[in-house]
Design a protein around this motif. Structure first.
Motif, PDB file in Angstrom:
ATOM      1  N   ALA A  49      60.116  46.458  84.828  1.00  0.00           N
ATOM      2  CA  ALA A  49      60.254  47.246  83.881  1.00  0.00           C
ATOM      3  C   ALA A  49      60.398  46.181  82.192  1.00  0.00           C
ATOM      4  N   ALA A  50      61.146  45.186  82.393  1.00  0.00           N
ATOM      5  CA  ALA A  50      60.537  44.582  81.093  1.00  0.00           C
ATOM      6  C   ALA A  50      59.225  43.955  80.857  1.00  0.00           C
ATOM      7  N   GLU A  51      58.271  43.967  81.492  1.00  0.00           N
ATOM      8  CA  GLU A  51      56.607  43.667  81.456  1.00  0.00           C
ATOM      9  C   GLU A  51      56.044  45.375  80.969  1.00  0.00           C
ATOM     10  N   LEU A  52      56.545  46.333  81.266  1.00  0.00           N
ATOM     11  CA  LEU A  52      55.619  47.563  80.995  1.00  0.00           C
ATOM     12  C   LEU A  52      56.592  47.881  79.154  1.00  0.00           C
ATOM     13  N   ALA A  53      57.768  47.239  78.717  1.00  0.00           N
ATOM     14  CA  ALA A  53      58.404  47.630  77.414  1.00  0.00           C
ATOM     15  C   ALA A  53      58.354  46.115  76.667  1.00  0.00           C
ATOM     16  N   ARG A  54      57.040  45.014  77.408  1.00  0.00           N
ATOM     17  CA  ARG A  54      57.502  44.042  76.026  1.00  0.00           C
ATOM     18  C   ARG A  54      56.605  44.579  74.612  1.00  0.00           C
ATOM     19  N   GLY A  55      57.100  44.179  73.828  1.00  0.00           N
ATOM     20  CA  GLY A  55      58.042  44.086  72.784  1.00  0.00           C
ATOM     21  C   GLY A  55      58.605  45.029  72.328  1.00  0.00           C
ATOM     22  N   ALA A  56      59.303  45.841  73.312  1.00  0.00           N
ATOM     23  CA  ALA A  56      59.542  47.738  72.549  1.00  0.00           C
ATOM     24  C   ALA A  56      61.400  47.494  72.507  1.00  0.00           C
ATOM     25  N   ASP A  57      61.543  46.948  71.150  1.00  0.00           N
ATOM     26  CA  ASP A  57      62.648  47.525  70.520  1.00  0.00           C
ATOM     27  C   ASP A  57      63.106  48.379  69.915  1.00  0.00           C
ATOM     28  N   GLY A  58      63.327  49.416  70.877  1.00  0.00           N
ATOM     29  CA  GLY A  58      64.161  51.032  70.385  1.00  0.00           C
ATOM     30  C   GLY A  58      65.028  50.851  72.041  1.00  0.00           C
ATOM     31  N   TRP A  59      65.437  52.358  72.223  1.00  0.00           N
ATOM     32  CA  TRP A  59      65.848  52.128  72.625  1.00  0.00           C
ATOM     33  C   TRP A  59      65.601  51.989  74.657  1.00  0.00           C
ATOM     34  N   GLN A  63      67.511  49.777  77.149  1.00  0.00           N
ATOM     35  CA  GLN A  63      67.939  49.944  78.024  1.00  0.00           C
ATOM     36  C   GLN A  63      67.323  48.714  79.199  1.00  0.00           C
ATOM     37  N   VAL A  64      65.992  48.263  78.813  1.00  0.00           N
ATOM     38  CA  VAL A  64      65.568  47.077  79.666  1.00  0.00           C
ATOM     39  C   VAL A  64      66.852  45.676  79.659  1.00  0.00           C
ATOM     40  N   ARG A  65      67.103  45.668  78.439  1.00  0.00           N
ATOM     41  CA  ARG A  65      68.118  44.316  78.173  1.00  0.00           C
ATOM     42  C   ARG A  65      69.164  44.658  79.253  1.00  0.00           C
ATOM     43  N   LEU A  66      69.828  45.564  79.365  1.00  0.00           N
ATOM     44  CA  LEU A  66      71.056  45.808  80.173  1.00  0.00           C
ATOM     45  C   LEU A  66      70.632  45.840  81.220  1.00  0.00           C
ATOM     46  N   ALA A  67      69.484  46.172  81.985  1.00  0.00           N
ATOM     47  CA  ALA A  67      69.423  45.722  83.370  1.00  0.00           C
ATOM     48  C   ALA A  67      69.180  44.115  83.089  1.00  0.00           C
ATOM     49  N   GLN A  68      69.004  43.752  82.330  1.00  0.00           N
ATOM     50  CA  GLN A  68      68.156  41.902  82.975  1.00  0.00           C
ATOM     51  C   GLN A  68      69.917  41.695  82.828  1.00  0.00           C
ATOM     52  N   THR A  69      70.965  42.044  81.803  1.00  0.00           N
ATOM     53  CA  THR A  69      71.661  41.477  81.840  1.00  0.00           C
ATOM     54  C   THR A  69      72.629  41.470  83.018  1.00  0.00           C
ATOM     55  N   ILE A  70      72.760  42.670  83.475  1.00  0.00           N
ATOM     56  CA  ILE A  70      73.209  42.851  85.108  1.00  0.00           C
ATOM     57  C   ILE A  70      72.884  41.834  86.024  1.00  0.00           C
ATOM     58  N   THR A  71      71.805  42.210  86.361  1.00  0.00           N
ATOM     59  CA  THR A  71      70.753  41.706  87.370  1.00  0.00           C
ATOM     60  C   THR A  71      71.260  40.164  87.359  1.00  0.00           C
TER      61      THR A  71
END
Length: 292
Positions: A49-59, A63-71
């Protein structure tokens, strides 16, 4: 398993034309993977997901940052975590869904595992307030983790039991079997700690019936932990070793290394020492401290 497969399949279908939507779907897949106890898979999905959303700073970026925090926390990593302000801002965002709120509950729970109690209290407090107001269906899981925190940090068992009992009742009323199994499993841990054999065994039976239907590995983990702890408290050290050793193997297979999640290892070390296996007990204890 069906939800995880569906999220991943839909993400695969749209990733070329709409990579941000694919990334968002994959963050929901992370939650599904975690419910199945598949932490290593969840990490891989979050990275995708992080690779797909690379550079995205919106919603979607949030979401991706939250998923990475958890895992990352579950795997015992040390990457920077989302702050309480960032998580509570997501809770108030117009884009928030019930699945994202569940992810925020788990994200707040990782603050507990990281011993960041202030972040836990702020975020979980906001989720509970929302649940008691406009989103009652989002309340049960939050109460599970609030009850778990009360138990793990030495607050009264009465407060923890009250939250977990309410969580189980509410979840059952909303047909949230997975959350009901979480509440029952955490409650079983409390009764095992109290040495309340009859109450604990009743909860263990109920929990096993629930996970037979849902296949929720994360609940199964806590049921095994409660079973081992009860055996240890009742003087059945050999039974405790058998149960907790099997649980330890399962946790390693799942990729869970955070010491504040693998609490069973302290009980396993005690049980090993009680049956005269001091060297094995030291190995378990040393591994626990090394990860900590």
């Amino acid at each position: 398993p069906e939800a995880l497969a569906a999220f991943r399949a839909t993400a695969a279908e749209v990733r070329t034309n709409d990579p941000l939507r694919a990334a968002s779907l994959l963050t929901d897949a992370v939650l599904s993977a975690l419910q199945l106890g598949r932490v290593t898979d969840a990490q891989g999905i979050a990275a995708e997901a992080a690779e797909l959303a690379r550079g995205a700073d919106g919603w979607v970026g949030k979401q991706v940052r939250l998923a990475q925090t958890i895992t990352d926390t579950l795997a015992g990593g040390d990457e920077p975590r989302m702050s309480a302000a960032e998580m509570t801002a997501m809770l108030d965002d117009v884009n928030v869904s019930s699945l994202t709120t569940m992810s925020l509950v788990v994200g707040a729970a990782t603050s507990l595992w990281a011993e960041d109690y202030e972040t836990f209290d702020v975020v979980m407090g906001a989720i509970v307030a929302k649940g008691r107001g406009t989103a009652p269906g989002e309340l049960p899981l939050a109460l599970v983790y609030r009850g778990h925190k009360a138990f793990r940090t030495g607050h009264t068992w009465a407060a923890a039991t009250a939250d977990l009992t309410e969580a189980a009742d509410l979840a059952a009323s909303f047909s949230q079997q997975t959350v009901t199994s979480h509440a029952v499993a955490h409650h079983a841990l409390i009764e095992a700690s109290r040495g309340a054999e009859a109450a604990c065994r009743d909860l263990l039976r109920r929990g096993e019936e629930l996970i037979a239907d849902t296949g929720t590995v994360s609940s199964a983990v806590h049921l095994r932990e409660a079973t081992g702890l009860l055996a240890l408290g009742l003087g059945d050290a050999r039974g405790a070793v058998s149960t907790l050793r099997a649980l330890d193997t399962l946790m390693a297979q799942l990729g869970v290394n955070e010491p504040n999640v693998t609490w069973h290892r302290a009980n396993l070390a005690e049980a090993l020492a009680a049956v005269g296996r001091g060297d094995d007990a030291r190995v378990v204890a040393d591994a626990l401290y090394a990860n900590g």
